[in-house]
Design an enzyme around this catalytic site. Structure first.
Site, PDB file in Angstrom:
ATOM      1  CE1 TYR A 153      -0.204   1.251  -3.360  1.00  0.00           C
ATOM      2  CE2 TYR A 153      -0.161   3.649  -3.533  1.00  0.00           C
ATOM      3  CZ  TYR A 153      -0.794   2.485  -3.141  1.00  0.00           C
ATOM      4  OH  TYR A 153      -2.028   2.547  -2.548  1.00  0.00           O
ATOM      5  CB  SER A 191      -0.930   0.010   1.220  1.00  0.00           C
ATOM      6  OG  SER A 191      -0.169   0.059   2.403  1.00  0.00           O
TER       7      SER A 191
HETATM    8  P1  NAI Z   1      -2.370  -1.794   4.585  1.00  0.00           P
HETATM    9  O1  NAI Z   1      -0.952  -1.869   4.110  1.00  0.00           O
HETATM   10  O2  NAI Z   1      -2.627  -1.475   6.016  1.00  0.00           O
HETATM   11  O3  NAI Z   1      -3.122  -3.178   4.252  1.00  0.00           O
HETATM   12  C1  NAI Z   1      -2.827  -3.944   3.122  1.00  0.00           C
HETATM   13  C2  NAI Z   1      -2.929  -5.414   3.509  1.00  0.00           C
HETATM   14  O4  NAI Z   1      -2.576  -6.204   2.368  1.00  0.00           O
HETATM   15  C3  NAI Z   1      -1.983  -5.811   4.650  1.00  0.00           C
HETATM   16  O5  NAI Z   1      -2.706  -6.392   5.719  1.00  0.00           O
HETATM   17  C4  NAI Z   1      -1.027  -6.792   3.995  1.00  0.00           C
HETATM   18  O6  NAI Z   1      -0.660  -7.880   4.855  1.00  0.00           O
HETATM   19  C5  NAI Z   1      -1.834  -7.300   2.813  1.00  0.00           C
HETATM   20  N1  NAI Z   1      -0.940  -7.806   1.773  1.00  0.00           N
HETATM   21  C6  NAI Z   1       0.226  -7.262   1.344  1.00  0.00           C
HETATM   22  N2  NAI Z   1       0.820  -8.073   0.460  1.00  0.00           N
HETATM   23  C7  NAI Z   1       0.001  -9.144   0.313  1.00  0.00           C
HETATM   24  C8  NAI Z   1       0.080 -10.335  -0.452  1.00  0.00           C
HETATM   25  N3  NAI Z   1       1.128 -10.592  -1.251  1.00  0.00           N
HETATM   26  N4  NAI Z   1      -0.931 -11.225  -0.350  1.00  0.00           N
HETATM   27  C9  NAI Z   1      -1.988 -10.983   0.448  1.00  0.00           C
HETATM   28  N5  NAI Z   1      -2.117  -9.880   1.213  1.00  0.00           N
HETATM   29  C10 NAI Z   1      -1.123  -8.972   1.138  1.00  0.00           C
HETATM   30  O7  NAI Z   1      -3.106  -0.758   3.625  1.00  0.00           O
HETATM   31  P2  NAI Z   1      -4.508  -0.012   3.845  1.00  0.00           P
HETATM   32  O8  NAI Z   1      -4.239   1.389   4.226  1.00  0.00           O
HETATM   33  O9  NAI Z   1      -5.417  -0.834   4.660  1.00  0.00           O
HETATM   34  O10 NAI Z   1      -5.033   0.026   2.328  1.00  0.00           O
HETATM   35  C11 NAI Z   1      -5.851  -1.000   1.801  1.00  0.00           C
HETATM   36  C12 NAI Z   1      -5.853  -0.888   0.280  1.00  0.00           C
HETATM   37  O11 NAI Z   1      -6.304   0.389  -0.094  1.00  0.00           O
HETATM   38  C13 NAI Z   1      -4.468  -1.069  -0.355  1.00  0.00           C
HETATM   39  O12 NAI Z   1      -4.616  -1.762  -1.579  1.00  0.00           O
HETATM   40  C14 NAI Z   1      -4.014   0.349  -0.613  1.00  0.00           C
HETATM   41  O13 NAI Z   1      -3.129   0.420  -1.714  1.00  0.00           O
HETATM   42  C15 NAI Z   1      -5.347   1.032  -0.913  1.00  0.00           C
HETATM   43  N6  NAI Z   1      -5.311   2.462  -0.594  1.00  0.00           N
HETATM   44  C16 NAI Z   1      -5.324   2.881   0.701  1.00  0.00           C
HETATM   45  C17 NAI Z   1      -5.319   4.227   0.995  1.00  0.00           C
HETATM   46  C18 NAI Z   1      -5.426   4.741   2.401  1.00  0.00           C
HETATM   47  O14 NAI Z   1      -5.508   5.951   2.570  1.00  0.00           O
HETATM   48  N7  NAI Z   1      -5.464   3.911   3.439  1.00  0.00           N
HETATM   49  C19 NAI Z   1      -5.223   5.231  -0.080  1.00  0.00           C
HETATM   50  C20 NAI Z   1      -5.224   4.670  -1.415  1.00  0.00           C
HETATM   51  C21 NAI Z   1      -5.264   3.338  -1.639  1.00  0.00           C
HETATM   52  C1  15L Z   2      -2.117   5.574  -0.597  1.00  0.00           C
HETATM   53  O1  15L Z   2      -2.312   5.042  -1.683  1.00  0.00           O
HETATM   54  C2  15L Z   2      -1.560   4.817   0.553  1.00  0.00           C
HETATM   55  O2  15L Z   2      -1.990   3.466   0.561  1.00  0.00           O
HETATM   56  C3  15L Z   2      -1.892   5.461   1.883  1.00  0.00           C
HETATM   57  O3  15L Z   2      -1.052   4.882   2.875  1.00  0.00           O
HETATM   58  C4  15L Z   2      -1.712   6.973   1.845  1.00  0.00           C
HETATM   59  O4  15L Z   2      -0.364   7.272   1.660  1.00  0.00           O
HETATM   60  C5  15L Z   2      -2.541   7.553   0.724  1.00  0.00           C
HETATM   61  O5  15L Z   2      -2.300   6.914  -0.509  1.00  0.00           O
HETATM   62  C6  15L Z   2      -2.311   9.050   0.526  1.00  0.00           C
HETATM   63  O6  15L Z   2      -2.031   9.459  -0.598  1.00  0.00           O
HETATM   64  O7  15L Z   2      -2.439   9.810   1.484  1.00  0.00           O
END
Ligand code: NAI
Ligand code: 15L
Length: 267
Positions: free
Chosen positions: A136, A75
């Site tokens: 990413y 992420s």
């Molecule tokens: P996070 O990093 O906390 O959670 C991602 C999860 O995916 C983790 O629990 C990790 O163990 C799992 N993961 C990583 N590699 C893996 C693999 N090879 N196989 C299975 N699972 C795997 O990220 P968060 O913040 O919860 O984000 C969730 C999704 O939303 C991600 O795809 C991220 O890119 C996307 N996102 C999140 C944003 C945010 O503001 N939190 C912003 C934009 C996108």
């Molecule tokens: C993302 O895509 C990341 O997963 C999150 O951790 C934040 O960095 C978010 O974008 C952001 O742009 O603030």
């Protein structure tokens, strides 16, 4: 309940943990998956551990579900190798499994970093071409294209939600524009899962923030109506953060600090 069995990937992550309780309202059974262990299944839950890069494991994870909310993967920005495995090969494995098992609708957690190299004084619609700011962001652009191919070729519908910044509160001035509350995230996912005709849609995942760089006018058919706003945090965020340096690329571009990450020598 609209869905019999809904799969949530990335269940151990920040957003996965925020959505676990909320998504129970959307389905009879919630199947939770991640590569790392995160505890036992509660009532009306199933837990399946799977690495997205492992095709056989992904096939087992997908079998028997009728819709998928795909949050799993790397992420943040980093070396290309792990992103290739989890986000690029992982997307291919997921959509192949969806095709084989007849899954008709997915919500894909894309990211604002698909368009991170647009400036903060530009307002984007879903029609603007991608300008990824990182490996990413590139992997999320690939995921958007891959899901469009599976729609055009096989009719599998996907909402690519370009999430801004989904955290309990906006952490800095940039996030006043990009913030998406957890409740609005759930509203948006629910809208994507329930709208009659989703097609292949790109929608910016943001709350009702006064300052915004994104225009969701191409996605009215999704029926998303945010109810939260970063505006209530503005004063406090301004008080605790310095005046922005307007020569800093992280201030000029929408992607913030991601536009300055790397380079990474190792793969
Ligand atoms: P996070 O990093 O906390 O959670 C991602 C999860 O995916 C983790 O629990 C990790 O163990 C799992 N993961 C990583 N590699 C893996 C693999 N090879 N196989 C299975 N699972 C795997 O990220 P968060 O913040 O919860 O984000 C969730 C999704 O939303 C991600 O795809 C991220 O890119 C996307 N996102 C999140 C944003 C945010 O503001 N939190 C912003 C934009 C996108
Ligand atoms: C993302 O895509 C990341 O997963 C999150 O951790 C934040 O960095 C978010 O974008 C952001 O742009 O603030």
């Amino acid at each position: 309940k609209v869905h019999e069995k809904l799969l949530l990937t990335g269940a151990a992550g920040g957003l996965g943990r925020a959505l676990r309780e909320r998504l129970k309202a959307n389905c009879s059974v919630l199947r939770l998956s991640d590569v790392q262990p995160f505890g036992e299944a509660a009532a009306a839950e199933e837990v399946v551990l799977a690495d997205l890069a492992d095709a056989a494991a992904v096939d087992g994870m997908v079998k028997g579900v009728d819709a998928i909310v795909h949050l799993g993967g790397i992420s943040v920005e980093g070396p290309f190798g792990p992103i290739l495995q989890a986000n690029i090969i992982g997307m291919y494995n997921l959509y192949e499994a969806a095709r084989k098992h007849g899954v008709k609708r997915l919500v894909f957690a894309s990211s604002n970093h698909v368009t991170g190299f647009y400036r903060q004084d530009q307002t984007l619609t879903a029609d603007h071409p991608p300008r990824p700011d990182s490996f990413y962001g590139l992997s999320k652009a690939f995921g958007e294209d891959l899901s469009r191919f599976y729609f055009d070729r096989y009719g599998i519908e996907t909402a690519c939600v370009r999430i801004g910044s989904s955290f309990p509160e906006p952490k800095d001035r940039r996030m006043l524009a990009t913030w998406l509350s957890f409740n609005d995230l759930h509203r948006l996912i629910t809208a994507c899962l329930t709208t009659p005709v989703l097609g292949h849609s790109i929608i910016f995942g943001m709350s009702d923030n006064a300052v915004t760089w994104w225009d969701n006018s191409r996605a009215h058919h999704v029926g998303y109506a945010p109810q939260d706003s970063s505006d209530v945090f503005r004063e406090a965020v301004y008080a605790r953060t310095p005046q922005p340096d307007l020569t800093d690329p992280a201030v000029q571009f929408q992607g913030g600090a991601f536009v300055k990450a790397g380079p990474f020598d190792s793969r």
